[in-house]
Design an enzyme around this catalytic site. Structure first.
Site, mmCIF file in Angstrom:
data_model
loop_
_atom_site.group_PDB
_atom_site.id
_atom_site.type_symbol
_atom_site.label_atom_id
_atom_site.label_comp_id
_atom_site.label_asym_id
_atom_site.label_seq_id
_atom_site.Cartn_x
_atom_site.Cartn_y
_atom_site.Cartn_z
ATOM 1 N N GLY A 149 0.820 -1.228 0.000
ATOM 2 C CA GLY A 149 0.000 0.000 0.000
ATOM 3 C C GLY A 149 0.838 1.255 0.000
ATOM 4 C CE LYS A 150 -3.083 5.711 -0.641
ATOM 5 N NZ LYS A 150 -3.922 4.512 -0.773
ATOM 6 C CD GLU A 151 -1.118 6.390 4.659
ATOM 7 O OE1 GLU A 151 -1.840 5.682 5.375
ATOM 8 O OE2 GLU A 151 -1.472 7.468 4.187
ATOM 9 C CB VAL A 195 -0.637 -6.288 4.885
ATOM 10 C CG1 VAL A 195 -1.176 -7.335 5.857
ATOM 11 C CG2 VAL A 195 -1.200 -4.912 5.237
ATOM 12 C CE LYS A 239 -1.921 -0.997 7.785
ATOM 13 N NZ LYS A 239 -3.325 -0.583 7.943
ATOM 14 C CG ASP A 252 -9.905 5.345 4.553
ATOM 15 O OD1 ASP A 252 -10.584 5.832 3.617
ATOM 16 O OD2 ASP A 252 -8.846 4.737 4.362
ATOM 17 C CE1 TYR A 301 -11.228 -0.336 -4.096
ATOM 18 C CE2 TYR A 301 -12.744 1.435 -3.487
ATOM 19 C CZ TYR A 301 -12.135 0.648 -4.460
ATOM 20 O OH TYR A 301 -12.436 0.862 -5.771
ATOM 21 C CG ASP A 358 -6.655 0.851 6.526
ATOM 22 O OD1 ASP A 358 -5.772 1.231 7.298
ATOM 23 O OD2 ASP A 358 -6.719 1.221 5.343
#
Ligand SMILES: Nc1ncnc2c1ncn2[C@@H]1O[C@H](COP(=O)(O)OP(=O)(O)OP(=O)(O)O)[C@@H](O)[C@H]1O
Ligand SMILES: [Mg+2]
Length: 272
Positions: A63-65, A68, A81, A195, A199, A214
């Protein structure tokens, strides 16, 4: 450039050897040079010394941040993660952390923000879990690594709601469960996901029930933008389920989440 990368890979290899971090196969090894920084390696070492982690497996998501991974835990498979220290979107992280009374005293260096963010996700998951919301059970947060229950079967993650084929009846059941979870999050865990969308919801394919994931950015209702975040969560969920003919009024939903009508609470909101 190539030389520099080779050198970096060699140095990671040496650390992996020296610190005896086990990788299950070559596939898991292949990704390591671009996703494991010094902090992650040190932390993986700490976790394996404490026997929380037996061996790292393959990557589940890039992912962007954060990335996992699947890994072997003490008894079961676990999900690991790992938040990036160098290329995370710190501005958006700061936006959520500043304003959250729980994080008043953190220093605002990149590293400190990522560590705080990781702890925040752990605490948010724990509170959600204790409020009866189905989330991955958080095992430990250590620096930029969060270890949690692996959601899936035989090493394969459950699908996201976005990619799960569901029929009308299943959609209705998943929707009402999600509304129950948003209510529990707000009323019992004192949290807004912030968020929430198809997704960040996985589907347990054994019983077609939702699992919310998340939660790093989840905030308390005291956050100055809490209302805006909750309205956005509601709108995302309603937008997804509208295609199944589910048409609930967003304002009604907002009111029902924010105003607790439960008989077990008194007027100050304290649980009797
Ligand atoms: N506990 C878990 N068990 C199995 N798979 C998981 C688990 N947690 C996350 N995943 C998988 O990893 C993906 C990314 O996880 P998450 O949404 O928590 O991270 P993210 O930082 O938001 O990543 P992205 O930037 O891609 O949104 C999820 O979409 C899911 O497929
Ligand atoms: Mg996500």
């Amino acid at each position: 450039m190539k030389k520099k990368i080779d050198k970096k890979i060699r140095s990671i290899d040496e650390k992996v050897d020296r610190w005896r971090i086990k990788f299950k196969d070559d596939n898991a090894l292949k990704v390591k040079e671009d996703v494991f920084d010094e902090y992650a390696l040190k932390t993986l070492y700490t976790l394996s010394k404490r026997e929380i982690l037996q061996a790292m497996g393959g990557i589940i998501s890039r992912g962007k941040e954060a990335n996992v991974f699947l890994a072997d835990g003490k008894e079961n498979e676990i999900a690991v993660k790992i938040y990036r220290i160098t290329t995370s979107s710190f501005n958006s992280m700061e936006e959520y952390i500043i304003g959250d009374p729980r994080f008043k005293n953190i220093r605002h260096t990149k590293r400190e923000i990522v560590f705080a963010w990781t702890r925040k996700e752990y605490r948010n998951l724990k509170r959600a879990y204790e409020a009866g919301v189905r989330v991955p059970y958080p095992i430990i947060a250590e620096r930029n690594i969060l270890v949690m229950e692996f959601l899936g079967k035989d090493g394969i993650s459950y699908p996201l709601l976005k990619y799960t084929e569901i029929d009308q009846k299943q959609a209705e059941d998943i929707f009402s469960r999600l509304i129950e979870y948003m209510h529990k999050l707000y009323q019992e865990a004192n949290l807004i996901h912030a968020d929430l969308s198809e997704y960040n919801i996985m589907i347990d394919t054994d019983n077609m029930s939702p699992i919310i994931i998340d939660m790093g950015q989840a905030t308390t209702p005291e956050h100055p933008r809490a209302k805006e975040f909750l309205i956005r969560d509601i709108e995302n969920i309603l937008k997804f389920f509208r295609r199944y003919g589910i048409d609930t009024d967003p304002d009604d939903l907002y009111t029902s989440i924010v105003n607790d009508r439960s008989e077990n609470k008194n007027s100050t909101g304290e649980i009797k």
